[in-house]
Design a protein around this motif. Structure first.
Motif, PDB file in Angstrom:
ATOM      1  N   ARG A   1      -0.213 -19.045 -14.047  1.00 36.95           N
ATOM      2  CA  ARG A   1      -1.374 -19.937 -13.899  1.00 36.95           C
ATOM      3  C   ARG A   1      -2.108 -20.083 -15.227  1.00 36.95           C
ATOM      4  O   ARG A   1      -2.513 -21.175 -15.601  1.00 36.95           O
ATOM      5  CB  ARG A   1      -2.303 -19.411 -12.811  1.00 36.95           C
TER       6      ARG A   1
ATOM      7  N   ILE B   1      10.462 -23.248 -20.590  1.00 39.10           N
ATOM      8  CA  ILE B   1      10.018 -24.275 -19.653  1.00 39.10           C
ATOM      9  C   ILE B   1      10.898 -24.207 -18.408  1.00 39.10           C
ATOM     10  O   ILE B   1      12.127 -24.119 -18.506  1.00 39.10           O
ATOM     11  CB  ILE B   1      10.126 -25.685 -20.289  1.00 39.10           C
TER      12      ILE B   1
ATOM     13  N   GLU C   1       7.935 -18.263 -24.799  1.00 37.36           N
ATOM     14  CA  GLU C   1       7.847 -18.877 -23.470  1.00 37.36           C
ATOM     15  C   GLU C   1       9.008 -19.837 -23.292  1.00 37.36           C
ATOM     16  O   GLU C   1       9.641 -20.254 -24.251  1.00 37.36           O
ATOM     17  CB  GLU C   1       6.522 -19.614 -23.281  1.00 37.36           C
TER      18      GLU C   1
ATOM     19  N   ASN D   1      -0.264 -22.287 -17.747  1.00 39.35           N
ATOM     20  CA  ASN D   1      -0.206 -23.697 -17.379  1.00 39.35           C
ATOM     21  C   ASN D   1      -1.558 -24.285 -17.003  1.00 39.35           C
ATOM     22  O   ASN D   1      -1.628 -25.414 -16.517  1.00 39.35           O
ATOM     23  CB  ASN D   1       0.784 -23.869 -16.211  1.00 39.35           C
TER      24      ASN D   1
ATOM     25  N   GLN E   1       7.759 -30.583 -11.386  1.00 44.63           N
ATOM     26  CA  GLN E   1       6.728 -30.167 -12.336  1.00 44.63           C
ATOM     27  C   GLN E   1       7.343 -29.203 -13.357  1.00 44.63           C
ATOM     28  O   GLN E   1       8.172 -28.363 -13.006  1.00 44.63           O
ATOM     29  CB  GLN E   1       5.601 -29.476 -11.572  1.00 44.63           C
ATOM     30  N   LYS E   2       6.973 -29.343 -14.608  1.00 45.70           N
ATOM     31  CA  LYS E   2       7.479 -28.439 -15.643  1.00 45.70           C
ATOM     32  C   LYS E   2       6.409 -27.383 -15.928  1.00 45.70           C
ATOM     33  O   LYS E   2       5.264 -27.712 -16.202  1.00 45.70           O
ATOM     34  CB  LYS E   2       7.821 -29.225 -16.906  1.00 45.70           C
ATOM     35  N   LEU E   3       6.818 -26.139 -15.824  1.00 46.73           N
ATOM     36  CA  LEU E   3       5.904 -25.023 -16.041  1.00 46.73           C
ATOM     37  C   LEU E   3       6.310 -24.230 -17.267  1.00 46.73           C
ATOM     38  O   LEU E   3       7.501 -23.992 -17.492  1.00 46.73           O
ATOM     39  CB  LEU E   3       5.921 -24.078 -14.831  1.00 46.73           C
ATOM     40  N   LYS E   4       5.322 -23.809 -18.036  1.00 50.64           N
ATOM     41  CA  LYS E   4       5.579 -22.886 -19.133  1.00 50.64           C
ATOM     42  C   LYS E   4       5.658 -21.498 -18.521  1.00 50.64           C
ATOM     43  O   LYS E   4       4.768 -21.095 -17.777  1.00 50.64           O
ATOM     44  CB  LYS E   4       4.443 -22.926 -20.152  1.00 50.64           C
TER      45      LYS E   4
END
Length: 67
Positions: free
Chosen positions: A28, A4, A2, A31, A42-45
């Motif tokens: 979804r 970021i 993954e 995260n 916002q930081k999303l994986k």
């Protein structure tokens, strides 16, 4: 694997998913998001598929034998 990703203005989950070749559902899940709402900064994986080359054409490597 993954990576970021930091959300930018104008981004949406579907846009990000499309860009990285994944799905909104996968984003979804990675995260723990209950909705599709995201905010700038916002930081999303982002789940990334392992790009391991696989041979998917056995017919090309095994030509039909003679008669």
């Amino acid at each position: 694997g993954e990576r970021i990703y930091t959300v930018k203005s104008g981004d949406s989950l579907s846009k990000i998913a499309s860009h990285f070749g994944t799905t909104v559902k996968a984003l979804r899940a990675a995260n723990s998001l209950k909705t599709d709402r995201i905010v700038v900064g916002q930081k999303l994986k982002v789940p990334v598929k392992n790009s391991v080359p696989t041979e998917t054409t056995p017919s090309a490597s095994n030509p039909p034998s003679g008669q």
